[in-house]
Structure formats: C-alpha cells, structure tokens
Scaffold this motif. Structure first.
Motif, PDB file in Angstrom:
ATOM      1  N   TYR A  57       0.855  -1.184   0.000  1.00  0.00           N
ATOM      2  CA  TYR A  57       0.000   0.000   0.000  1.00  0.00           C
ATOM      3  C   TYR A  57       0.892   1.235   0.000  1.00  0.00           C
ATOM      4  O   TYR A  57       1.994   1.203   0.558  1.00  0.00           O
ATOM      5  N   PHE A  58       0.400   2.312  -0.604  1.00  0.00           N
ATOM      6  CA  PHE A  58       1.205   3.504  -0.785  1.00  0.00           C
ATOM      7  C   PHE A  58       0.491   4.738  -0.234  1.00  0.00           C
ATOM      8  O   PHE A  58      -0.732   4.769  -0.142  1.00  0.00           O
ATOM      9  N   LYS A  59       1.294   5.729   0.112  1.00  0.00           N
ATOM     10  CA  LYS A  59       0.833   7.054   0.516  1.00  0.00           C
ATOM     11  C   LYS A  59      -0.202   6.983   1.631  1.00  0.00           C
ATOM     12  O   LYS A  59       0.018   6.329   2.646  1.00  0.00           O
ATOM     13  N   SER A  60      -1.340   7.678   1.458  1.00  0.00           N
ATOM     14  CA  SER A  60      -2.336   7.776   2.532  1.00  0.00           C
ATOM     15  C   SER A  60      -2.956   6.421   2.861  1.00  0.00           C
ATOM     16  O   SER A  60      -3.266   6.140   4.020  1.00  0.00           O
ATOM     17  N   THR A  61      -3.109   5.574   1.892  1.00  0.00           N
ATOM     18  CA  THR A  61      -3.675   4.248   2.151  1.00  0.00           C
ATOM     19  C   THR A  61      -2.738   3.448   3.041  1.00  0.00           C
ATOM     20  O   THR A  61      -3.186   2.757   3.960  1.00  0.00           O
ATOM     21  N   ALA A  62      -1.443   3.576   2.814  1.00  0.00           N
ATOM     22  CA  ALA A  62      -0.454   2.899   3.666  1.00  0.00           C
ATOM     23  C   ALA A  62      -0.576   3.375   5.109  1.00  0.00           C
ATOM     24  O   ALA A  62      -0.585   2.568   6.040  1.00  0.00           O
ATOM     25  N   ASP A  89      -4.592  11.487  -1.000  1.00  0.00           N
ATOM     26  CA  ASP A  89      -3.245  11.498  -1.581  1.00  0.00           C
ATOM     27  C   ASP A  89      -2.805  12.902  -1.985  1.00  0.00           C
ATOM     28  O   ASP A  89      -1.612  13.200  -1.981  1.00  0.00           O
ATOM     29  N   ALA A  90      -3.744  13.788  -2.297  1.00  0.00           N
ATOM     30  CA  ALA A  90      -3.385  15.179  -2.590  1.00  0.00           C
ATOM     31  C   ALA A  90      -2.801  15.835  -1.338  1.00  0.00           C
ATOM     32  O   ALA A  90      -1.788  16.544  -1.412  1.00  0.00           O
ATOM     33  N   VAL A  91      -3.423  15.596  -0.196  1.00  0.00           N
ATOM     34  CA  VAL A  91      -2.891  16.116   1.071  1.00  0.00           C
ATOM     35  C   VAL A  91      -1.546  15.461   1.368  1.00  0.00           C
ATOM     36  O   VAL A  91      -0.581  16.127   1.750  1.00  0.00           O
ATOM     37  N   TYR A  92      -1.479  14.147   1.185  1.00  0.00           N
ATOM     38  CA  TYR A  92      -0.227  13.419   1.396  1.00  0.00           C
ATOM     39  C   TYR A  92       0.889  14.017   0.533  1.00  0.00           C
ATOM     40  O   TYR A  92       1.991  14.280   1.016  1.00  0.00           O
ATOM     41  N   ASP A  93       0.611  14.225  -0.751  1.00  0.00           N
ATOM     42  CA  ASP A  93       1.622  14.759  -1.675  1.00  0.00           C
ATOM     43  C   ASP A  93       2.074  16.162  -1.269  1.00  0.00           C
ATOM     44  O   ASP A  93       3.260  16.487  -1.389  1.00  0.00           O
ATOM     45  N   PHE A  94       1.150  16.982  -0.785  1.00  0.00           N
ATOM     46  CA  PHE A  94       1.496  18.326  -0.339  1.00  0.00           C
ATOM     47  C   PHE A  94       2.461  18.271   0.849  1.00  0.00           C
ATOM     48  O   PHE A  94       3.479  18.966   0.875  1.00  0.00           O
ATOM     49  N   VAL A  95       2.155  17.419   1.815  1.00  0.00           N
ATOM     50  CA  VAL A  95       3.041  17.266   2.972  1.00  0.00           C
ATOM     51  C   VAL A  95       4.374  16.661   2.534  1.00  0.00           C
ATOM     52  O   VAL A  95       5.440  17.136   2.939  1.00  0.00           O
ATOM     53  N   ALA A  96       4.338  15.646   1.681  1.00  0.00           N
ATOM     54  CA  ALA A  96       5.566  15.008   1.215  1.00  0.00           C
ATOM     55  C   ALA A  96       6.475  15.992   0.480  1.00  0.00           C
ATOM     56  O   ALA A  96       7.696  15.966   0.651  1.00  0.00           O
TER      57      ALA A  96
END
Length: 111
Positions: A57-62, A89-96
């Motif tokens: 699993y990747f990003k927010s799902t992980a 995942d948009a929020v995840y990508d912003f934080v990442a």
C-alpha cells in the motif's frame, strides 16, 4: 503472524518521528521497519509504503492501514478510508513535497 513492514524515508525528519511514534505504540511488536533507501535504492523516495503479507500500500492508504494495526484508539483513524483516495493522496503529496522544509532531515537513521 502476517508480515507487516513499514518502509519509510530514512532521511526525513517527519518519517523518522513517525517511526518512533509507531515503535512506542506498537505494543505487540507487529511491525518491522526498513528505510526506502535500503529496500529500494534505485527509486525516488517520495512515498510511504506498507507491506501487509504480499500486498503493498502507498501514501495515505499505507498510513491508514498502519494505524489499523496499532492498539488503543489509533485504529479509529482508519475511518479516513471513506475519504476518496485522490483527496487523501493530494494532502499526502502536499506534505511530502514540503516535509524536508518543515521537519528537516535526519543525519542518521534512528533505527
């Protein structure tokens, strides 16, 4: 027991703190931890990966899958799965994208 592995960016301050949090709250010692740099040396290290058995699993799902396995009240956070993945995942990508700026880099892996 299932094979539960958390892969994280060993250079990231946020990721390192998250792993320390998980280790403190993983009372049953369900998780193993590996840096993305050691497990996947030839890929870009922008994602958080969680392996449960033979599924990845990747990003927010992980992240949601990980909290589901913690004790206490933490599994309640897994309700976040009802939010559409593209939004999570948009929020995840912003934080990442900003994690090094906001949380810094660690000089050496805490494990």
């Amino acid at each position: 027991m299932k094979n539960l592995i958390v892969y994280y960016d060993g250079d990231c301050g946020l990721c390192s703190r998250t792993v320390q949090f998980l280790k403190r709250n993983d009372k049953k010692k369900k998780f193993e931890y590996q840096t993305l740099q050691s497990a996947f040396p030839s890929v870009e290290h922008k994602s958080f990966i969680f392996r449960e058995g033979d599924k990845h699993y990747f990003k927010s799902t992980a992240a949601l899958k990980v909290v589901k396995h913690l004790g206490g009240i933490w599994p309640c956070l897994s309700i976040g799965v009802i939010i559409p993945r593209f939004l999570r995942d948009a929020v995840y990508d912003f934080v990442a994208k900003n994690r090094y700026k906001w949380f810094g880099k660690v000089k050496e892996c805490q494990l």
